[in-house]
Write a protein that holds these residues in place. Sequence first.
Motif, PDB file in Angstrom:
ATOM      1  N   PRO A   4      -9.380  -6.531   2.339  1.00  0.00           N
ATOM      2  CA  PRO A   4      -8.776  -5.827   3.474  1.00  0.00           C
ATOM      3  C   PRO A   4      -7.250  -5.796   3.402  1.00  0.00           C
ATOM      4  CG  PRO A   4      -9.526  -8.008   4.126  1.00  0.00           C
ATOM      5  CD  PRO A   4      -9.981  -7.807   2.710  1.00  0.00           C
ATOM      6  N   ASN A   5      -6.687  -4.847   4.133  1.00  0.00           N
ATOM      7  CA  ASN A   5      -5.228  -4.746   4.230  1.00  0.00           C
ATOM      8  C   ASN A   5      -4.722  -5.659   5.332  1.00  0.00           C
ATOM      9  OD1 ASN A   5      -5.350  -2.818   2.272  1.00  0.00           O
ATOM     10  ND2 ASN A   5      -4.857  -1.105   3.602  1.00  0.00           N
ATOM     11  N   VAL A   6      -3.482  -6.121   5.161  1.00  0.00           N
ATOM     12  CA  VAL A   6      -2.813  -6.945   6.160  1.00  0.00           C
ATOM     13  C   VAL A   6      -1.485  -6.276   6.493  1.00  0.00           C
ATOM     14  CG1 VAL A   6      -1.726  -9.180   6.569  1.00  0.00           C
ATOM     15  CG2 VAL A   6      -3.910  -9.073   5.390  1.00  0.00           C
ATOM     16  N   THR A   7      -1.139  -6.208   7.767  1.00  0.00           N
ATOM     17  CA  THR A   7       0.115  -5.599   8.199  1.00  0.00           C
ATOM     18  C   THR A   7       1.224  -6.646   8.197  1.00  0.00           C
ATOM     19  OG1 THR A   7      -1.110  -4.089   9.614  1.00  0.00           O
ATOM     20  CG2 THR A   7       1.238  -4.335  10.067  1.00  0.00           C
ATOM     21  N   VAL A   8       2.366  -6.277   7.646  1.00  0.00           N
ATOM     22  CA  VAL A   8       3.539  -7.151   7.647  1.00  0.00           C
ATOM     23  C   VAL A   8       4.627  -6.446   8.447  1.00  0.00           C
ATOM     24  CG1 VAL A   8       5.294  -8.288   6.247  1.00  0.00           C
ATOM     25  CG2 VAL A   8       2.952  -8.127   5.404  1.00  0.00           C
TER      26      VAL A   8
ATOM     27  N   VAL B  95       0.849  -1.193   0.000  1.00  0.00           N
ATOM     28  CA  VAL B  95       0.000   0.000   0.000  1.00  0.00           C
ATOM     29  C   VAL B  95       0.884   1.242   0.000  1.00  0.00           C
ATOM     30  CG1 VAL B  95      -1.756   1.294   1.285  1.00  0.00           C
ATOM     31  CG2 VAL B  95      -1.843  -1.205   1.210  1.00  0.00           C
ATOM     32  N   VAL B  96       0.595   2.169  -0.907  1.00  0.00           N
ATOM     33  CA  VAL B  96       1.362   3.402  -1.006  1.00  0.00           C
ATOM     34  C   VAL B  96       1.178   4.223   0.266  1.00  0.00           C
ATOM     35  CG1 VAL B  96       1.645   5.549  -2.307  1.00  0.00           C
ATOM     36  CG2 VAL B  96       1.142   3.422  -3.517  1.00  0.00           C
ATOM     37  N   GLY B  97       2.288   4.673   0.843  1.00  0.00           N
ATOM     38  CA  GLY B  97       2.266   5.477   2.065  1.00  0.00           C
ATOM     39  C   GLY B  97       2.197   4.668   3.346  1.00  0.00           C
ATOM     40  N   SER B  98       2.288   3.344   3.258  1.00  0.00           N
ATOM     41  CA  SER B  98       2.143   2.524   4.465  1.00  0.00           C
ATOM     42  C   SER B  98       3.467   2.044   5.048  1.00  0.00           C
ATOM     43  CB  SER B  98       1.273   1.301   4.167  1.00  0.00           C
ATOM     44  OG  SER B  98       1.961   0.411   3.314  1.00  0.00           O
TER      45      SER B  98
ATOM     46  N   LEU C 170      14.699  -3.945  -4.828  1.00  0.00           N
ATOM     47  CA  LEU C 170      13.556  -3.637  -5.685  1.00  0.00           C
ATOM     48  C   LEU C 170      12.259  -3.423  -4.907  1.00  0.00           C
ATOM     49  CD1 LEU C 170      14.313  -6.172  -8.527  1.00  0.00           C
ATOM     50  CD2 LEU C 170      14.720  -3.717  -8.522  1.00  0.00           C
ATOM     51  N   PHE C 171      12.295  -3.464  -3.595  1.00  0.00           N
ATOM     52  CA  PHE C 171      11.104  -3.241  -2.778  1.00  0.00           C
ATOM     53  C   PHE C 171      10.725  -1.774  -2.833  1.00  0.00           C
ATOM     54  CE2 PHE C 171       8.991  -1.957   1.078  1.00  0.00           C
ATOM     55  CZ  PHE C 171       8.048  -2.960   1.268  1.00  0.00           C
ATOM     56  N   ARG C 172       9.463  -1.499  -3.107  1.00  0.00           N
ATOM     57  CA  ARG C 172       8.951  -0.128  -3.059  1.00  0.00           C
ATOM     58  C   ARG C 172       7.430  -0.178  -2.933  1.00  0.00           C
ATOM     59  NH1 ARG C 172      10.968  -0.941  -8.004  1.00  0.00           N
ATOM     60  NH2 ARG C 172       9.536  -0.985  -9.747  1.00  0.00           N
ATOM     61  N   GLU C 173       6.860   0.964  -2.605  1.00  0.00           N
ATOM     62  CA  GLU C 173       5.411   1.058  -2.440  1.00  0.00           C
ATOM     63  C   GLU C 173       4.709   0.874  -3.778  1.00  0.00           C
ATOM     64  OE1 GLU C 173       4.986   4.879  -0.631  1.00  0.00           O
ATOM     65  OE2 GLU C 173       5.512   4.132   1.345  1.00  0.00           O
ATOM     66  N   GLY C 174       3.537   0.261  -3.746  1.00  0.00           N
ATOM     67  CA  GLY C 174       2.767   0.049  -4.961  1.00  0.00           C
ATOM     68  C   GLY C 174       3.236  -1.131  -5.790  1.00  0.00           C
ATOM     69  N   GLN C 175       4.075  -1.966  -5.236  1.00  0.00           N
ATOM     70  CA  GLN C 175       4.670  -3.087  -5.966  1.00  0.00           C
ATOM     71  C   GLN C 175       4.256  -4.408  -5.340  1.00  0.00           C
ATOM     72  OE1 GLN C 175       8.898  -2.811  -6.404  1.00  0.00           O
ATOM     73  NE2 GLN C 175       9.125  -4.992  -6.174  1.00  0.00           N
ATOM     74  N   GLY C 176       4.203  -5.457  -6.150  1.00  0.00           N
ATOM     75  CA  GLY C 176       3.878  -6.780  -5.649  1.00  0.00           C
ATOM     76  C   GLY C 176       5.054  -7.421  -4.936  1.00  0.00           C
TER      77      GLY C 176
END
Length: 161
Positions: free
Chosen positions: A88-92, A66-69, A101-107
């Motif tokens: 629903p969202n899940v917290t990790v 989620v962007v901004g999370s 390569l980790f960034r917001e909005g990415q799988g």
Amino acid sequence: MTPRRKKRLTIILALIIGAGATIGLMLYALSQNMDLFYTPTELVHGKPDGTKPKVGQRLRIGGMVVVGSVKRDPSSLKITFQLHDVGPNVTVEYEGILPDLFREGQGIVAQGVLKDATTVEAFEVLAKHDENYMPPEIAEAMKKTHEPLIYSSEQKQGSNK
């Protein structure tokens, strides 16, 4: 029964019992290391067949960040972020260095342990390697979940032409 037949029978029974014990121990070890894949919606509401993970169970979860999370703890390597698909969202929660390569909005796919109904404590986070790649588990799960949405949006686009 002659002593020779008795000896053969004993050897055969020992081999069968040994093979059975070996197979049983292997199956037990494999079941302990099996990680089931869930999307955020399946984690919260359960899979279509009714299975739902239990607190403390090892699992893999995949979805879009989620962007901004993304929140980073300034004093440690602890990072928390939200994953979502269509529900629903899940917290990790993850402690360590994230992939480049980790960034917001990415799988992503995270492997970890379920802490509560909507929180996963991850010990491994995997990110996709380019903009066209999606892990097969996520692609299949999202295809099943989004199939009705894709057809309805294609029909709308077709009617606009």
